[in-house]
Design a protein around this motif. Sequence first.
Motif, PDB file in Angstrom:
ATOM      1  N   PRO A 280       0.826  -1.217   0.000  1.00 19.26           N
ATOM      2  CA  PRO A 280       0.000   0.000   0.000  1.00 19.26           C
ATOM      3  C   PRO A 280       0.859   1.266   0.000  1.00 19.26           C
ATOM      4  O   PRO A 280       1.838   1.369   0.726  1.00 19.26           O
ATOM      5  N   ILE A 281       0.457   2.213  -0.834  1.00 16.84           N
ATOM      6  CA  ILE A 281       1.133   3.507  -0.895  1.00 16.84           C
ATOM      7  C   ILE A 281       0.085   4.589  -0.675  1.00 16.84           C
ATOM      8  O   ILE A 281      -0.883   4.678  -1.433  1.00 16.84           O
ATOM      9  N   VAL A 282       0.284   5.391   0.343  1.00 15.35           N
ATOM     10  CA  VAL A 282      -0.654   6.467   0.654  1.00 15.35           C
ATOM     11  C   VAL A 282      -0.238   7.699  -0.142  1.00 15.35           C
ATOM     12  O   VAL A 282       0.899   8.167  -0.033  1.00 15.35           O
ATOM     13  N   VAL A 283      -1.177   8.218  -0.942  1.00 13.52           N
ATOM     14  CA  VAL A 283      -0.945   9.425  -1.715  1.00 13.52           C
ATOM     15  C   VAL A 283      -1.870  10.494  -1.171  1.00 13.52           C
ATOM     16  O   VAL A 283      -3.100  10.343  -1.207  1.00 13.52           O
ATOM     17  N   ARG A 284      -1.259  11.562  -0.676  1.00 11.54           N
ATOM     18  CA  ARG A 284      -2.050  12.662  -0.118  1.00 11.54           C
ATOM     19  C   ARG A 284      -1.458  13.978  -0.660  1.00 11.54           C
ATOM     20  O   ARG A 284      -0.334  14.340  -0.328  1.00 11.54           O
ATOM     21  N   ILE A 285      -2.252  14.639  -1.497  1.00 13.12           N
ATOM     22  CA  ILE A 285      -1.837  15.921  -2.078  1.00 13.12           C
ATOM     23  C   ILE A 285      -2.927  16.933  -1.789  1.00 13.12           C
ATOM     24  O   ILE A 285      -4.081  16.719  -2.123  1.00 13.12           O
ATOM     25  N   ASP A 286      -2.537  18.023  -1.165  1.00 12.30           N
ATOM     26  CA  ASP A 286      -3.497  19.080  -0.820  1.00 12.30           C
ATOM     27  C   ASP A 286      -3.329  20.269  -1.745  1.00 12.30           C
ATOM     28  O   ASP A 286      -2.318  20.629  -2.188  1.00 12.30           O
TER      29      ASP A 286
END
Length: 158
Positions: A152-158
């Motif tokens: 799993p790779i968490v991608v979080r871009i705001d």
Amino acid sequence: MRSLMFLFILLFATSCDYFEKKKVYSEDLLNEELQTFNWNEVDTYPTFSSCDSLTSKEESKTCFQNTLLSNVNSYLSNQNLIVTNDVNDTIKLQIVIDKNGELNVESMTYKPETKTEIPNIDSLLINSLKTIPKIYPAIKRGQQVTTSFEFPIVVRID
């Protein structure tokens, strides 16, 4: 005396079975061993040279996962991705590490919104995996084996 002679003959007749050798076939031993063999576990997980000093199986697995994750995160953070909407997704990569230490991506699972915001996410993830250090394959009973992981790779871009 007769009873002693009878007892001696009885013991002599039944003791011959102790000297009889049973034949053991190598195929039977192999089949028995294969049935008790746990194919879902490895003796040592795939590893990087930076994780070689760890002796515990779990520590080695954690080091492998952390090294892989930090490498992917570092690559993605250097890409300066720009999105119109916030992206918060856990991308699941199904990866296979063959017995030669080659890493291949079997599949990727992510939200449709992620693909809309980052159209080239597939190629970015594949390129990030090309930059990882040399992988030493998993070992099972002294042999290098192919292993499969869901990563799993968490991608979080705001």
